[in-house]
Design an enzyme around this catalytic site. Structure first.
Site, short mmCIF file in Angstrom:
data_model
loop_
_atom_site.label_atom_id
_atom_site.label_comp_id
_atom_site.label_asym_id
_atom_site.label_seq_id
_atom_site.Cartn_x
_atom_site.Cartn_y
_atom_site.Cartn_z
N LYS A 232 3.06 9.74 8.23
CA LYS A 232 2.22 9.39 9.68
C LYS A 232 2.75 9.72 10.67
O LYS A 232 2.61 10.93 11.13
CB LYS A 232 1.94 7.94 9.49
CG LYS A 232 1.05 7.32 8.39
CD LYS A 232 0.47 6.05 8.70
CE LYS A 232 -0.76 5.77 7.83
NZ LYS A 232 -0.37 5.10 6.49
N ASP B 281 9.43 2.44 1.62
CA ASP B 281 8.28 3.21 2.20
C ASP B 281 8.12 3.04 3.52
O ASP B 281 7.51 2.07 4.13
CB ASP B 281 7.20 2.85 1.27
CG ASP B 281 5.64 3.39 1.70
OD1 ASP B 281 5.64 4.12 2.90
OD2 ASP B 281 4.48 3.55 1.27
N PHE C 29 0.74 -1.12 0.02
CA PHE C 29 -0.09 -0.01 0.08
C PHE C 29 0.96 1.34 0.13
O PHE C 29 1.84 1.43 0.93
CB PHE C 29 -1.05 0.24 1.23
CG PHE C 29 -1.82 1.30 1.17
CD1 PHE C 29 -3.08 1.31 0.53
CD2 PHE C 29 -1.40 2.41 1.93
CE1 PHE C 29 -3.82 2.39 0.27
CE2 PHE C 29 -2.39 3.84 1.69
CZ PHE C 29 -3.35 3.54 1.05
#
Ligand SMILES: *Cc1c(COP(=O)(O)O)cnc(C)c1O
Length: 408
Positions: free
Chosen positions: A256, A227, A140
């Site tokens: 995040k 990532d 993702f």
């Protein structure tokens, strides 16, 4: 801390908000540490942390004071000028990653977009006009057109074609598979992956695989782009999850947890990628603004002052051991397939879809999420204490046991 509920229970939804999320019928009012209260005054232990965002918990006094100070000085200015706080946060990230420089944006997908652009330009700069990037099953990377194309979940892509081209997809933890998929292909420029897949179900890349991949990237002159949007910023007990393998990426998107709730994204680059972009190649209006940068700087300072890397490692291990103990019978029977992850990024995979557990956990005073249909994901703030980990276990273990019995 006493709850101060709003007068009425939260309205479950509004016709004025686009329905991009299936929301639970609760709304949060305020938080303190690892707890949040809803507008009806009910308290929840927060094992979701806004999806791995609230690194230092809620209402942290140092973060709040820092942000208040910054708001009163300067919230936003332009990247047309130097931004000292940006230089400060870049230095902190470069020192902790052993990389070279950083670009700032506001979200994870934006950081990944920058990484994909870096990879393509890296290719063009060396004469590859049709650059291709290796990506993974179950990955993702976000919901922009390019990042959803890189994502390995058909549900995220459905309805948004045509997808961006130039991706080659392979399974995780299989070095022969990536060698076969890229054999005799001179167009490959980069490998792009999460060190621990988050949305895909908390799937760690094996440390050996990461080392083999690093060697392959060096041999073929590919950029290794990791990532770390979800698994980075201390969540696994090291600053960045790939550091467990003793390797360094060439490009590392972050977001995040970086700003503890203030939107901040970054792309950190090593020597191979640090000078691909020049003036005019990329940008972001909000990216690197003083408020966002202050949030990042304060987050890192608090993490170091409070020893949150060590805390994530030790409390995470305790949490994992306690879950394994509490769910021993279910693990033995196969009803719980696996408990996996690292530090305070844990997944409990059941042998059946268990999306209903999110609401049931909330009813029991615990915030968590279910990802990849059957994986209970725990990503609490990194300030979680052993006592709070025990409280979490005392709620989630019976919930899972009851759910499994009802759905046996
Ligand atoms: C959440 C996430 C993203 C997307 O971040 P946004 O801020 O929602 O754009 C990208 N990659 C990973 C690994 C993520 O977990």
């Amino acid at each position: 801390m006493s709850a101060s509920p709003a007068a009425a229970t939260a309205a479950p939804s509004s016709p004025h908000v686009m329905t991009t999320y299936g929301r639970l019928p609760i709304a949060m009012s305020h938080g303190q540490g690892c707890y949040v209260w809803d507008t009806a005054g009910r308290r929840y232990l927060d094992a979701l942390a806004g999806v791995a965002v609230n690194t230092v918990g809620h209402n942290h006094p140092v973060l709040v004071a820092g942000l208040q100070d910054q708001v009163s000085k300067l919230i936003h200015t332009s990247n047309y000028y130097h931004i000292p706080l940006q230089e400060e946060l870049a230095k902190l990230l470069v020192e902790r990653s052993g990389m070279e420089n950083a670009f700032f944006c506001s979200t994870g997908l934006e950081a990944n977009e920058a990484a994909l652009k870096l990879a393509r330009k890296f290719g063009h700069d060396k004469g590859i006009s049709n650059p291709q990037i290796v990506v993974y099953e179950k990955a993702f990377h976000g919901r922009s057109i390019a990042t959803l194309s890189a994502t390995g979940n058909p549900k995220v892509q459905a309805g948004f074609g045509p997808l961006v081209e130039g991706f080659i997809r392979v399974p995780i933890n299989d070095i022969e598979a990536i060698k076969a998929a890229t054999a005799n292909n001179p167009h490959v420029v980069a490998v792009f992956f999460e060190a621990i897949q988050g949305e895909g179900g908390v799937n760690p890349m094996q440390l050996d695989y990461l080392r083999q991949l690093r060697a392959l990237c060096d041999e073929r002159d590919w950029l290794m782009m990791i990532d770390e949007v979800q698994c980075g910023m201390g969540r696994t007990g090291k600053w960045f999850a790939h550091q467990w393998a003793g390797i360094k990426p060439d490009v590392m998107p972050l977001a995040k947890g970086l700003g503890s709730g203030v939107p901040v994204g970054a792309v950190v680059a090593g020597p191979k990628a640090a000078h691909i972009f020049g003036p005019g190649n990329h940008g972001s209006t909000f990216g690197g603004n003083p408020l966002a940068m202050r949030a990042g700087v304060e987050t890192i300072r608090i993490m170091e002052q409070e020893g949150l890397l060590a805390n994530a490692a030790t409390v995470g291990q305790h949490l994992r051991d306690s879950l394994a103990k509490g769910l021993a019978a279910e693990l033995a029977s196969g009803a719980v397939k696996e408990i996996r992850g690292q530090g305070l990024m844990l997944g409990i995979e059941l042998n059946k879809p268990c999306g209903a557990l999110m609401q049931r956990a909330a009813d029991a005073g615990l915030l968590l999420s279910v990802t990849a249909d059957s994986v209970v994901r725990l990503v609490p703030p990194l300030i979680l204490t052993v006592a709070q980990a025990d409280e979490l276990v005392s709620i989630v273990v019976p919930l899972i046991q009851t759910f499994l019995k009802e759905n046996a």
